[in-house]
Design an enzyme around this catalytic site. Structure first.
Site, PDB file in Angstrom:
ATOM      1  N   ASP A   9       0.637  -1.359   0.164  1.00  8.53           N
ATOM      2  CA  ASP A   9       0.047  -0.099  -0.106  1.00  8.53           C
ATOM      3  C   ASP A   9       0.826   1.296   0.051  1.00  8.53           C
ATOM      4  O   ASP A   9       1.545   1.482   0.989  1.00  8.53           O
ATOM      5  CB  ASP A   9      -0.774  -0.032   1.289  1.00  8.53           C
ATOM      6  CG  ASP A   9      -1.941   1.144   1.106  1.00  8.53           C
ATOM      7  OD1 ASP A   9      -2.987   1.325   0.734  1.00  8.53           O
ATOM      8  OD2 ASP A   9      -1.202   2.191   1.970  1.00  8.53           O
ATOM      9  N   TYR A  30       3.021   9.629  -0.537  1.00  2.00           N
ATOM     10  CA  TYR A  30       4.175   9.430   0.194  1.00  2.00           C
ATOM     11  C   TYR A  30       5.486   9.466  -0.453  1.00  2.00           C
ATOM     12  O   TYR A  30       6.590   9.249   0.300  1.00  2.00           O
ATOM     13  CB  TYR A  30       3.857   7.808   0.356  1.00  2.00           C
ATOM     14  CG  TYR A  30       2.734   7.269   1.147  1.00  2.00           C
ATOM     15  CD1 TYR A  30       1.915   8.202   1.861  1.00  2.00           C
ATOM     16  CD2 TYR A  30       2.302   5.962   1.365  1.00  2.00           C
ATOM     17  CE1 TYR A  30       0.668   7.803   2.363  1.00  2.00           C
ATOM     18  CE2 TYR A  30       1.043   5.580   1.830  1.00  2.00           C
ATOM     19  CZ  TYR A  30       0.297   6.694   2.355  1.00  2.00           C
ATOM     20  OH  TYR A  30      -0.806   6.146   3.091  1.00  2.00           O
ATOM     21  N   HIS A  39      -7.541   9.482  -2.245  1.00  2.00           N
ATOM     22  CA  HIS A  39      -6.830   9.453  -0.620  1.00  2.00           C
ATOM     23  C   HIS A  39      -7.594  10.257   0.217  1.00  2.00           C
ATOM     24  O   HIS A  39      -7.944   9.601   1.276  1.00  2.00           O
ATOM     25  CB  HIS A  39      -5.588  10.235  -0.697  1.00  2.00           C
ATOM     26  CG  HIS A  39      -4.614   9.609   0.225  1.00  2.00           C
ATOM     27  ND1 HIS A  39      -3.123   9.742  -0.026  1.00  2.00           N
ATOM     28  CD2 HIS A  39      -4.672   9.252   1.440  1.00  2.00           C
ATOM     29  CE1 HIS A  39      -2.511   9.211   1.117  1.00  2.00           C
ATOM     30  NE2 HIS A  39      -3.512   8.940   2.068  1.00  2.00           N
TER      31      HIS A  39
HETATM   32  N1  LIG Z   1      -4.968   6.380   3.685  1.00  2.00           N
HETATM   33  C1  LIG Z   1      -4.506   7.043   4.527  1.00  2.00           C
HETATM   34  O1  LIG Z   1      -4.929   8.281   4.681  1.00  2.00           O
HETATM   35  C2  LIG Z   1      -3.641   6.591   5.144  1.00  2.00           C
HETATM   36  C3  LIG Z   1      -2.906   7.311   6.560  1.00  2.00           C
HETATM   37  C4  LIG Z   1      -1.945   6.742   7.223  1.00  2.00           C
HETATM   38  C5  LIG Z   1      -1.585   5.155   7.123  1.00  2.00           C
HETATM   39  N2  LIG Z   1      -1.939   4.818   5.663  1.00  2.00           N
HETATM   40  C6  LIG Z   1      -1.410   3.202   5.340  1.00  2.00           C
HETATM   41  O2  LIG Z   1      -1.494   2.616   6.651  1.00  2.00           O
HETATM   42  C7  LIG Z   1      -0.200   2.077   6.875  1.00  2.00           C
HETATM   43  C8  LIG Z   1       0.137   1.693   8.162  1.00  2.00           C
HETATM   44  O3  LIG Z   1      -0.273   2.835   9.204  1.00  2.00           O
HETATM   45  P1  LIG Z   1       1.017   3.710   9.894  1.00  2.00           P
HETATM   46  O4  LIG Z   1       2.096   3.704   8.912  1.00  2.00           O
HETATM   47  O5  LIG Z   1       0.265   4.984  10.153  1.00  2.00           O
HETATM   48  O6  LIG Z   1       1.384   2.937  11.048  1.00  2.00           O
HETATM   49  P2  LIG Z   1       1.085   1.478  11.600  1.00  2.00           P
HETATM   50  O7  LIG Z   1       1.220   0.327  10.689  1.00  2.00           O
HETATM   51  O8  LIG Z   1      -0.191   1.543  12.584  1.00  2.00           O
HETATM   52  O9  LIG Z   1       2.168   1.542  12.953  1.00  2.00           O
HETATM   53  C9  LIG Z   1       3.539   1.621  12.410  1.00  2.00           C
HETATM   54  C10 LIG Z   1       4.409   1.924  13.601  1.00  2.00           C
HETATM   55  O10 LIG Z   1       4.489   1.075  14.354  1.00  2.00           O
HETATM   56  C11 LIG Z   1       5.702   0.468  14.551  1.00  2.00           C
HETATM   57  N3  LIG Z   1       5.914  -0.989  14.715  1.00  2.00           N
HETATM   58  C12 LIG Z   1       5.287  -1.968  13.348  1.00  2.00           C
HETATM   59  N4  LIG Z   1       5.414  -3.021  13.843  1.00  2.00           N
HETATM   60  C13 LIG Z   1       5.956  -3.165  14.967  1.00  2.00           C
HETATM   61  C14 LIG Z   1       6.416  -4.181  15.834  1.00  2.00           C
HETATM   62  N5  LIG Z   1       5.934  -5.477  15.372  1.00  2.00           N
HETATM   63  N6  LIG Z   1       6.770  -3.944  17.084  1.00  2.00           N
HETATM   64  C15 LIG Z   1       6.774  -2.570  17.485  1.00  2.00           C
HETATM   65  N7  LIG Z   1       6.772  -1.570  16.638  1.00  2.00           N
HETATM   66  C16 LIG Z   1       6.175  -1.999  15.538  1.00  2.00           C
HETATM   67  C17 LIG Z   1       6.447   1.029  13.238  1.00  2.00           C
HETATM   68  O11 LIG Z   1       8.048   1.257  13.489  1.00  2.00           O
HETATM   69  P3  LIG Z   1       9.074   0.972  12.714  1.00  2.00           P
HETATM   70  O12 LIG Z   1       8.797   1.245  11.478  1.00  2.00           O
HETATM   71  O13 LIG Z   1      10.213   1.489  13.455  1.00  2.00           O
HETATM   72  O14 LIG Z   1       9.196  -0.652  13.085  1.00  2.00           O
HETATM   73  C18 LIG Z   1       5.745   2.245  13.239  1.00  2.00           C
HETATM   74  O15 LIG Z   1       6.299   3.293  14.153  1.00  2.00           O
HETATM   75  C19 LIG Z   1       0.646   3.011   6.403  1.00  2.00           C
HETATM   76  O16 LIG Z   1       2.062   2.687   6.034  1.00  2.00           O
HETATM   77  C20 LIG Z   1       0.023   3.501   5.188  1.00  2.00           C
HETATM   78  O17 LIG Z   1       0.215   2.419   4.058  1.00  2.00           O
HETATM   79  C21 LIG Z   1      -2.992   5.094   5.041  1.00  2.00           C
END
Ligand SMILES: NC(=O)c1ccc[n+]([C@@H]2O[C@H](COP(=O)([O-])OP(=O)(O)OC[C@H]3O[C@@H](n4cnc5c(N)ncnc54)[C@H](OP(=O)(O)O)[C@@H]3O)[C@@H](O)[C@H]2O)c1
Length: 298
Positions: free
Chosen positions: A65, A70, A128
């Site tokens: 995704d 990004y 988005h």
């Molecule tokens: N459509 C939208 O508006 C929108 C908005 C936000 C996000 N998204 C999508 O959703 C995806 C995921 O959301 P997100 O990036 O906000 O955050 P998330 O997946 O909820 O959390 C990621 C955070 O948690 C940490 N993490 C991940 N796995 C871990 C584990 N096993 N143990 C400890 N810490 C862990 C990561 O750190 P490290 O990377 O340092 O491991 C990072 O700081 C995004 O990457 C994007 O593709 C979409």
């Protein structure tokens, strides 16, 4: 009530060769299917994302995704093209940036994503954000419909849409999005929108499924994790799967990328699911922007 939707009975197992984890497939309302667990790459730069996506594909993820906003489509595309997995085994999603909301702009924008990614089609393209004050999201939706007809993308959907935005695009075009990608995690569970999504057979895709990391310190999650010998991240991802949500956690660390996929060998009990349901702190639990007021053109 659609029981298949409710219980996920329509899921197929997406078999990956070489002993990699099997990820269930979720059927979409246009006949296509998406792996229920995918890999997110928000806030990962173009260089770092090549390694992260390569690690994810190597670990067994088959859904990636990204988004125009990004600024890492180039790196994502490079990792996909260099992977030893056929293109048609991967499900690649990108999203239209708000400054390209408009019919012609959406089609041209999608072509721009394909160019940056170095791919000739996308599996899914999403609006988005609706950015409602500009009133351009219906036109953008018409552009996505055209792009799908032209074969540039297989499935089209939306992100951060509120019920009124969803109902308007369906009413004005007759075409339903396949997913609404919205912030969803134990502290912000988005239960109110689920009925309308179910009514229209639109899948809920959880973004920031770990609350961008904020949900990992929750004491209840920690206790459940200890009982299963799993990490808090694994428990939360398992909760999304058992809630029959599509989920796309992000990490740049290889051990965590693998850990987040190692969630198919345990099950949360009804009591544990109920304990997590009680963690909902809507609306205070939201970590990202509010779609009703987010109108930035970027
Ligand atoms: N459509 C939208 O508006 C929108 C908005 C936000 C996000 N998204 C999508 O959703 C995806 C995921 O959301 P997100 O990036 O906000 O955050 P998330 O997946 O909820 O959390 C990621 C955070 O948690 C940490 N993490 C991940 N796995 C871990 C584990 N096993 N143990 C400890 N810490 C862990 C990561 O750190 P490290 O990377 O340092 O491991 C990072 O700081 C995004 O990457 C994007 O593709 C979409």
């Amino acid at each position: 009530m659609n029981l298949e939707f409710e219980r996920g009975a329509a899921a197929e197992v997406h078999n990956t060769p070489g002993g990699l984890p099997s990820i269930p497939l979720v059927h979409l309302n246009d006949g296509n299917a998406i792996p229920q667990l995918g890999f997110g790459v928000w806030q990962v730069g173009n260089d770092e994302v090549v390694k992260a996506v390569a690690t994810a594909i190597g670990a067994g993820y088959r859904s990636i995704d990204t988004a125009q906003g990004y600024d890492n489509e180039k790196g994502v595309g490079r990792a996909i093209r260099e992977a030893s997995v056929d293109r048609d085994e991967l499900f690649v999603t990108s999203k239209l940036r708000t400054r390209l909301l408009g019919e012609k702009e959406a089609v041209e924008g999608l072509k721009g994503s394909l160019k940056a990614l170095g791919l000739d089609y996308l599996d899914m393209f999403l609006i988005h954000w609706p950015a409602p004050v500009h009133d351009r999201y219906v036109a953008a939706w018409q552009g996505l419909i055209r792009a799908r007809e032209e074969g540039l993308v297989k499935s089209i959907g939306v992100s951060n849409f509120l019920p009124e935005h969803l109902e308007r695009i369906i009413w004005e075009t007759g075409v339903k999005p396949v997913v609404n990608q919205i912030e969803t995690h134990p502290e912000f569970q988005q239960r109110e929108i689920r009925d309308i999504l179910k009514r229209h057979d639109i899948r809920q895709e959880s973004y920031s499924p770990l609350g961008s990391g904020a949900a990992l310190d929750n004491a209840v999650i920690g206790r459940i994790a200890q009982q299963h010998g799993k990490s808090p991240a694994q428990v939360i991802i398992r909760w999304h799967l058992q809630e029959w949500l599509i989920v796309i956690p992000k990490s740049v660390h290889p051990d965590r990328i693998r850990e987040n996929l190692d969630v198919f060998d345990f099950e949360l009990s009804d009591d544990e699911m109920a304990a997590i349901a009680r963690l909902d702190r809507t609306p205070e639990g939201r970590t990202g922007s509010d779609p009703s007021t987010f109108n930035d053109l970027w």
